[in-house]
Design an enzyme around this catalytic site. Structure first.
Site, short mmCIF file in Angstrom:
data_model
loop_
_atom_site.label_atom_id
_atom_site.label_comp_id
_atom_site.label_asym_id
_atom_site.label_seq_id
_atom_site.Cartn_x
_atom_site.Cartn_y
_atom_site.Cartn_z
N ARG A 22 1.18 -1.46 -0.09
CA ARG A 22 0.26 -0.10 -0.18
C ARG A 22 1.16 0.83 0.18
O ARG A 22 1.69 1.24 1.09
CB ARG A 22 -0.72 0.31 1.46
CG ARG A 22 -1.54 1.43 1.22
CD ARG A 22 -2.91 1.60 0.54
NE ARG A 22 -3.89 2.15 1.05
CZ ARG A 22 -4.85 3.24 0.27
NH1 ARG A 22 -4.20 3.13 -0.91
NH2 ARG A 22 -5.45 4.73 0.57
N GLY A 23 0.79 1.92 -0.92
CA GLY A 23 1.83 3.55 -1.51
C GLY A 23 1.54 4.05 -0.27
O GLY A 23 3.01 4.03 0.27
N ASP A 25 1.33 4.31 2.66
CA ASP A 25 1.41 3.44 3.90
C ASP A 25 3.22 2.89 3.93
O ASP A 25 3.40 3.68 5.16
CB ASP A 25 1.39 1.77 4.43
CG ASP A 25 -0.41 2.13 5.00
OD1 ASP A 25 -0.96 3.12 5.00
OD2 ASP A 25 -0.95 1.09 5.23
N GLU A 89 -4.33 -7.06 -6.83
CA GLU A 89 -2.73 -7.73 -6.45
C GLU A 89 -3.09 -8.94 -6.40
O GLU A 89 -2.12 -9.75 -6.45
CB GLU A 89 -2.20 -6.73 -6.79
CG GLU A 89 -1.54 -5.51 -7.78
CD GLU A 89 -0.44 -4.58 -6.76
OE1 GLU A 89 -0.36 -3.55 -7.76
OE2 GLU A 89 0.13 -4.89 -5.83
#
Length: 595
Positions: A22-23, A25, A89
């Site tokens: 999760r970018g 995070d 994903e």
């Protein structure tokens, strides 16, 4: 665009690792540190770039990256389940695990595995939002996400709640590295290795904590290095840390080569491709400090136990020879007797079998008979004269390129050598191809390789016309010979190349006219502190294509220096102020390197 670290060595997998995260995070914190550690460890990792457009569905680019990755690492952070694309994903990753044999490792980053598995805590809150006002299609997708999370949450992985992230990442790299074997290139048509492999493995106790060192010895061309490589590849998965060092005898002759070997060993063991050493003593100290540098398998002369490499028995020798002479594992029907006569002279030596087979490929019986007649004049144990038959079978241009490689370019990059040879008016794409087809060289991973026995043959060919007078040789590579030629003004127009790359030697005091007679010199490499020049130094050759001079102690090149044919020029020196006076007509392709 996507970013990735070093290239993968396995054709089935484009990447070693796919990172799902999760970018918001962890992109600029934990995942960034993890990606950097993977890259330093020479592990080819894919992570999506923050500039990559993200929509409701994952892009074809990401799908291909997931499918082409040997391993998937999923960083389950607190808000991972908020992202629909992350969950998509994950679904794709779990499909690849089931269908493609992809290995999947979850990282539970400040979350409990039960939160992921049962969709509780922040994961439960995320799914409440996903299910709000969901239509039937959306509800079906949500169930796919939940199933993927349940499955991923049950996998063995890594969990971090408290403690050092650095040590946590170091542990992950160690575990992942074991699953990505960095095998060494052995070559094609490996025949009859099983018995040698079995015998050497009996001498190695891989489960012991004690040092297990085995020396493999035998005559040149018997296959010692090949045996060591096959065993190394076969035992990779039994060791957490491993390294294969080639050309140890040649590389350890001076501090420069020894430093390169130390760096290679430590980069492999520490899984840090950026690691640099300042000197050999630092390398010794660092190697001694690493407790896990305990087990090693080296092609050495003296060891705790030793094994004499055996030649191939007749059936295997015939198979290896046939693979090269006929491109099949058995001889043509009307060539059986001729093959048996060749085997008699080859004495089971793999190198000889490969070279002679490559030489006789597509030749008629008369040429076979002529070759066998030559054997009658060669002592049965003189391997170099047997190998010489293959060398004699190529044209003069290929012979010159072969000698250049034997004396200067062994283990150099193919692109660099090609550029230099093109500058010397060769056609290296042709000559290198012919030498490779005849097995006089091999080209792997972009580097030009040559067997030690063939290199020694090349040296002998250079020396044979005037064995006692190196000033008449075409190429010079040994310190004692170069010192004799330069200090006694013995140089001649025959000398085409010279490489001074030794350390721990007394610098050579050059006379002004040491190079005066070398008007055909086209290759010159000098390492720092090898020579000291006088102010009236001359370098008159108009044929010079490659000049690499470290520690150059003059302010500029001599006035009679001709740069019009240079392809590569590297000069380094504390006194260097400019290259030359006036216009020397140098090509635009010249590379100038200053301190």
């Amino acid at each position: 665009m996507a970013s990735s670290s070093s290239s993968s060595s396995n054709s089935k997998w484009r990447y070693d690792v796919f990172l799902s995260f999760r970018g918001k995070d962890t992109r600029h914190t934990f995942t960034d540190f993890l990606y950097g550690a993977l890259d330093r460890g020479n592990i080819n990792a894919f992570r999506d770039d923050e500039k990559l457009p993200r929509g409701e569905e994952i892009s074809p680019q990401l799908l291909k990256a997931i499918e082409g990755s040997r391993i998937a690492i999923i960083v389950f952070s607190k808000n991972y389940a908020d992202s629909k694309s992350c969950l998509d994903e994950l679904v794709k990753i779990m499909e690849c695990e089931a269908e493609k044999g992809q290995k999947v490792f979850p990282i539970f980053y400040h979350v409990e595995p039960t939160e992921v598995r049962n969709q509780s805590g922040t994961y439960g809150e995320a799914f409440k939002n996903h299910e709000t006002n969901a239509d039937d299609e959306k509800k079906k997708k949500v169930e796919e996400w939940r199933a993927a999370l349940r499955k991923a949450g049950q996998l063995k992985g890594f969990q971090l709640q408290d403690g050092s992230e650095y040590k946590f990442i170091e542990h992950i790299i160690g575990e992942i590295g074991i699953l990505i074997p960095k095998s060494v290139h052995v070559g094609e048509n490996i025949v009859g290795i099983d018995e040698n492999l079995k015998q050497v493995k009996l001498l190695i106790d891989a489960k012991s904590d004690e040092v297990s060192m085995v020396g493999i010895y035998g005559i040149g061309g018997i296959g010692k290095t090949t045996i060591a490589k096959v065993i190394y590849n076969d035992m990779l998965d039994q060791f957490k840390h491993h390294s294969f060092l080639e050309n140890v005898r040649e590389g350890s002759k001076d501090d420069h080569g020894l430093l390169q070997l130390q760096e290679k060993l430590l980069r492999d063991i520490l899984m840090d491709k950026t690691m640099k050493l300042h000197n050999v003593d630092e390398g010794i100290k660092m190697i001694k400090s690493k407790r896990y540098l305990g087990k090693s398998l080296n092609d050495v002369n003296k060891a705790y136990s030793s094994y004499e490499a055996k030649g191939l028995e007749k059936n295997k020798a015939l198979e290896l020879f046939s693979l090269n002479a006929f491109q099949q594992n058995h001889p043509a029907d009307n060539y059986v007797d001729l093959c048996n006569r060749v085997l008699h002279h080859a004495k089971g030596l793999p190198l000889t079998l490969v070279l002679l087979g490559s030489f006789l490929f597509q030749r008629g019986k008369e040429e076979w008979e002529s070759t066998l007649d030559r054997f009658k004049t060669i002592p049965i144990d003189d391997i170099q004269k047997v190998l010489r038959i293959s060398y004699d079978g190529v044209d003069d241009r290929c012979k010159k390129v072969f000698l250049d490689i034997a004396c200067f370019f062994k283990d150099w990059g193919e692109k660099t050598v090609t550029r230099i040879l093109e500058g010397c008016r060769f056609h290296p794409k042709i000559e290198l191809k012919v030498l490779d087809e005849r097995c006089l060289i091999s080209i792997s991973d972009g580097f030009i390789r040559m067997h030690d026995s063939l290199q020694e043959m090349g040296w002998a060919i250079v020396r044979e016309k005037c064995p006692e007078n190196p000033g008449e040789w075409s190429r010079l590579w040994e310190y004692k010979d170069i010192k004799s030629v330069l200090t006694k003004n013995m140089g001649s127009k025959n000398i085409e190349g010279m490489i001074l790359n030794w350390t721990q030697v007394v610098p050579i005091q050059l006379h002004a006219k040491a190079f005066k007679k070398m008007n055909q010199l086209r290759f010159l490499e000098v390492r720092p502190n090898m020579v000291e020049l006088s102010q009236d130094f001359e370098l008159p050759s108009r044929e010079l294509r490659y000049l690499d001079w470290g520690g150059y102690n003059l302010a500029s090149m001599p006035s009679n220096f001709h740069a019009d044919n240079l392809v590569v020029l590297r000069l380094q020196g504390n006194y260097l102020r400019h290259l030359w006076e006036g216009n020397m007509g140098a090509k635009d392709s010249i590379l100038n390197s200053f301190p």
